[in-house]
Enzyme design. Structure first.
Site, PDB file in Angstrom:
ATOM      1  N   ASP A  14       0.809  -1.220   0.000  1.00 19.91           N
ATOM      2  CA  ASP A  14       0.000   0.000   0.000  1.00 19.91           C
ATOM      3  C   ASP A  14       0.845   1.275   0.000  1.00 19.91           C
ATOM      4  O   ASP A  14       0.444   2.289   0.571  1.00 19.91           O
ATOM      5  CB  ASP A  14      -0.963   0.017   1.207  1.00 19.91           C
ATOM      6  CG  ASP A  14      -1.714  -1.284   1.340  1.00 19.91           C
ATOM      7  OD1 ASP A  14      -2.293  -1.718   0.334  1.00 19.91           O
ATOM      8  OD2 ASP A  14      -1.717  -1.879   2.433  1.00 19.91           O
ATOM      9  N   HIS A  43      -5.803  -1.708  -5.586  1.00 18.04           N
ATOM     10  CA  HIS A  43      -5.393  -0.453  -6.168  1.00 18.04           C
ATOM     11  C   HIS A  43      -6.635   0.293  -6.639  1.00 18.04           C
ATOM     12  O   HIS A  43      -7.355  -0.203  -7.497  1.00 18.04           O
ATOM     13  CB  HIS A  43      -4.427  -0.745  -7.324  1.00 18.04           C
ATOM     14  CG  HIS A  43      -3.936   0.483  -7.983  1.00 18.04           C
ATOM     15  ND1 HIS A  43      -3.411   1.519  -7.260  1.00 18.04           N
ATOM     16  CD2 HIS A  43      -3.919   0.859  -9.269  1.00 18.04           C
ATOM     17  CE1 HIS A  43      -3.085   2.484  -8.098  1.00 18.04           C
ATOM     18  NE2 HIS A  43      -3.388   2.113  -9.318  1.00 18.04           N
TER      19      HIS A  43
HETATM   20  P1  IMP Z   1      -2.292 -13.026   1.912  1.00 13.85           P
HETATM   21  O1  IMP Z   1      -1.435 -12.393   0.871  1.00 13.85           O
HETATM   22  O2  IMP Z   1      -3.768 -12.871   1.666  1.00 13.85           O
HETATM   23  O3  IMP Z   1      -1.921 -14.461   2.187  1.00 13.85           O
HETATM   24  O4  IMP Z   1      -2.040 -12.252   3.295  1.00 13.85           O
HETATM   25  C1  IMP Z   1      -0.789 -12.306   3.972  1.00 13.85           C
HETATM   26  C2  IMP Z   1      -0.434 -10.937   4.557  1.00 13.85           C
HETATM   27  O5  IMP Z   1      -0.152 -10.040   3.491  1.00 13.85           O
HETATM   28  C3  IMP Z   1      -1.558 -10.284   5.375  1.00 13.85           C
HETATM   29  O6  IMP Z   1      -0.966  -9.555   6.424  1.00 13.85           O
HETATM   30  C4  IMP Z   1      -2.196  -9.325   4.383  1.00 13.85           C
HETATM   31  O7  IMP Z   1      -2.859  -8.253   5.010  1.00 13.85           O
HETATM   32  C5  IMP Z   1      -0.961  -8.859   3.633  1.00 13.85           C
HETATM   33  N1  IMP Z   1      -1.254  -8.375   2.277  1.00 13.85           N
HETATM   34  C6  IMP Z   1      -1.513  -9.106   1.176  1.00 13.85           C
HETATM   35  N2  IMP Z   1      -1.687  -8.310   0.118  1.00 13.85           N
HETATM   36  C7  IMP Z   1      -1.513  -7.052   0.543  1.00 13.85           C
HETATM   37  C8  IMP Z   1      -1.515  -5.765  -0.102  1.00 13.85           C
HETATM   38  O8  IMP Z   1      -1.691  -5.637  -1.325  1.00 13.85           O
HETATM   39  N3  IMP Z   1      -1.300  -4.680   0.689  1.00 13.85           N
HETATM   40  C9  IMP Z   1      -1.047  -4.803   2.017  1.00 13.85           C
HETATM   41  N4  IMP Z   1      -1.004  -5.971   2.656  1.00 13.85           N
HETATM   42  C10 IMP Z   1      -1.242  -7.081   1.922  1.00 13.85           C
END
Ligand code: IMP
Length: 426
Positions: A14, A43
């Site tokens: 982000d 996004h």
């Molecule tokens: P996952 O990618 O859904 O397995 O989540 C694993 C970790 O990555 C969690 O803490 C999510 O909040 C974080 N996360 C995944 N994608 C994003 C993103 O695009 N922005 C911020 N955090 C993310």
């Protein structure tokens, strides 16, 4: 001028990559490639006054002349993809011919999403705070060499066999470990076949198409999703996502590591994080609330509030080096407008050395030590020339350069496209 540009967030995601993409798009960008992650990214774009949120498509898709690719390193949910393509069509028109998805991508199937969510809800397992979108569980199948890949959708008997094997495995976990319902094989098979038809116009050979563009000396952007601190190997394990952001371009897009000739790293002027996991500079006081409110810090994918804190110079420097960043883009400096003091963490108090800490990224128990800089009351918001920034904001930018060891080439001073200071055009 640089031709193969990598863009990646250096924090926990982000960081505001859209700004950089917009800027490059206005400067002769020909193609954009997603190479890792899935629809966990988020996004938000305003196109002709309409809000569109992209999770899986490269954010450059909103620029009509840019050819977009989803490389083999991305895990693809066809439900998510079609919903994005349909939403995008309303504002961008038909994407056929502009979007190519590698037939080697692993799919995110409904059983991946179900298991991700069941695990996160379980009281007996470590809660990662995932986006619940089946990202990690799909990558588990990829590494376990049992993924259903896009190419498999076009071989019915192979598809049937793979779905049968997958559901034998997953349904037994659902019923025995979680007391949950099974997924029906025939329904899932039919759904896959229907989606396969709809997907056909977008499936292609990403390696070959990118090579062709490279041979024509076209300008290509490799868009990293999430942020380096969420990298499965180099991030704050186990509180990470499941893909390699750092160095993931080679395996995820199918290009050589030496092809990338410039890497842009993005950092906010402070830090945010969604989900669980260590965050040494997190603030629990009124400054944290101020950053969250002023910065509008709510996750674009899950709507969860983002945790906020000061810029962590130690992690920034480390991730800049690991990712081979050539130039930094500093976003959201305007959110710091009006703060009396602005802090940057420059060391940790811990029984372990920083070198030891970053080897495992076990940084839960460190105490951040700060460099305190004077804040500024004269706003940076909307400024487009570096020389027009007030002296304290300039000193902040220079400190970021000193700490990270690379120049700040771009500064974002507000949410609008034009609220940007360009110090070096890439
Ligand atoms: P996952 O990618 O859904 O397995 O989540 C694993 C970790 O990555 C969690 O803490 C999510 O909040 C974080 N996360 C995944 N994608 C994003 C993103 O695009 N922005 C911020 N955090 C993310």
């Amino acid at each position: 001028m640089y031709k193969n540009i990598s863009l990646l967030g250096l924090q926990w995601g982000d960081e505001g990559k859209g700004k950089v993409v917009d800027n490059l798009a206005e400067n002769n960008l020909d193609a954009a490639v997603r190479y890792q992650g899935g629809h966990n990214a988020g996004h938000t774009l305003i196109v002709d006054g309409k809000k569109v949120v992209f999770h899986l498509l490269p954010s450059a898709i909103c620029h009509p002349n840019i050819q977009c690719f989803i490389g083999r390193g991305v895990v693809v949910s066809l439900d998510a993809l079609f919903s994005e393509i349909d939403d995008a069509a309303e504002v961008l028109g038909n994407l056929e011919g502009r979007l190519t998805i590698s037939s080697a991508c692993s799919l995110i199937q409904p059983y991946h999403i179900k298991l991700d969510q069941l695990r996160e809800q379980s009281n007996n397992l470590t809660k990662i705070g995932t986006t619940g979108r089946g990202i990690g569980t799909s990558y588990e199948d990829r590494v376990g060499r049992r993924s259903i890949r896009i190419a498999d959708l076009y071989d019915e008997s192979k598809l049937k066999e793979k779905i049968t094997q997958a559901l034998d495995f997953y349904n037994s976990i659902f019923t025995h470990s979680f007391g949950a319902n099974e997924i029906n094989i025939n329904e899932l098979f039919d759904q896959n076949l229907q989606q396969a038809e709809k997907l056909k116009p977008y499936v292609g050979n990403v390696i070959e198409e990118i090579r062709n563009l490279q041979n024509q000396d076209k300008k290509i952007l490799f868009e990293g999703a999430q942020g380096a601190l969420l990298d499965i190997s180099l991030g704050t394990y186990p509180f990470v996502t499941s893909s390699n952001l750092i160095g993931g371009i080679t395996s995820g897009a199918g290009v050589s590591p030496s092809d990338v000739d410039y890497t842009i790293g993005i950092t906010k002027a402070y830090t945010t994080r969604v989900g669980e996991g260590p965050f040494p500079t997190e603030l629990f006081d009124e400054v944290g609330t101020y950053l969250a409110e002023t910065g509008g810090e709510v996750g674009a994918t899950t709507g969860r509030p983002r945790r906020c804190g000061w810029l962590d110079g130690l992690l920034l420097e480390n991730m800049t080096r690991l990712s081979g960043v050539n130039g930094l883009c500093l976003t959201k400096i305007d959110v710091l407008d009006g703060l009396e003091k602005v802090k940057i963490c420059t060391s940790y108090k811990s029984s372990k050395s920083f070198e030891e800490l970053i080897e495992t990224m076990d940084i839960e128990d460190v105490q951040p030590q700060y460099l305190e800089l004077e804040g500024w009351s004269e706003p940076t918001a909307g400024i487009t020339q570096f020389d027009d920034l007030n002296d304290n904001a300039k000193a902040f930018v220079e400190k970021v350069e000193e700490i990270s060891g690379v120049p700040v080439i771009m500064i974002s001073t507000g949410p609008k496209r034009e609220d940007t200071i360009i110090r070096q055009q890439i």
